[in-house]
Motif scaffolding. Structure first.
Motif, short mmCIF file in Angstrom:
data_model
loop_
_atom_site.label_atom_id
_atom_site.label_comp_id
_atom_site.label_asym_id
_atom_site.label_seq_id
_atom_site.Cartn_x
_atom_site.Cartn_y
_atom_site.Cartn_z
N LEU A 1 -4.55 -0.59 5.57
CA LEU A 1 -3.93 -1.90 5.40
C LEU A 1 -4.58 -2.93 6.31
N TRP B 1 0.85 -1.19 0.00
CA TRP B 1 0.00 0.00 0.00
C TRP B 1 0.88 1.23 0.00
N ALA C 1 1.35 -5.50 3.57
CA ALA C 1 0.52 -6.42 4.35
C ALA C 1 0.86 -7.84 3.91
#
Length: 144
Positions: free
Chosen positions: A98, A45, A59
């Motif tokens: 996230l 992200w 993540a």
């Protein structure tokens, strides 16, 4: 001006790699990471300002065993913010999106800045300690 947090594209791998090197150091000659499409258990992200990546976090989908059953865990890795963009809430925004997107009830990370992560709901629950002793300092007597 900051743009919303979004998944980074494979076209942004070099930019993310450079941001990670700036934050963590390392050898710029090491192999770049594989595109996210080749690693489905990993999502990167990012936050952009004026079209440039200024913050990133990854993540990782894991499971943590509790009571003999696996529980989904969002592993947080590679959190980095460009020096000129620090203090603007990018880490808070990144981790919120996230973790929410992962839908895992737990999130974990190796918190190198506990104060920052504690303010985001993370807590230190374990530590890795390495103690080295000269063997000559240890007693040769057996315990009673």
């Amino acid at each position: 001006m900051s743009e919303p947090v979004r998944l980074t594209s494979d076209d942004e791998l070099d930019e993310a790699w450079a941001l990670g090197l700036q934050a963590f150091g390392g050898d710029p000659g090491t192999p770049r990471p594989v595109p996210s499409t080749a690693a489905p258990a990993r999502e990167q992200w990012g936050v952009h300002e004026d079209g440039r990546l200024v913050a990133k976090a990854t993540a990782l989908r894991f499971a943590q065993w509790f009571g003999g059953a696996p529980v989904p865990l969002c592993g947080v890795a590679g959190v980095a913010v460009a020096p000129h963009a620090r203090g603007r809430g990018h880490v808070r925004a990144l981790l919120r999106v996230l973790v929410e997107h992962s839908e895992a009830p737990l999130a974990g990370l190796y918190g190198t800045a506990p104060g920052i992560y504690r303010s985001l709901g993370f807590e230190v629950v374990a530590a890795w300690q390495d103690t080295r002793l000269a063997l000559g300092l240890l007693s040769s007597a057996a315990p009673a």
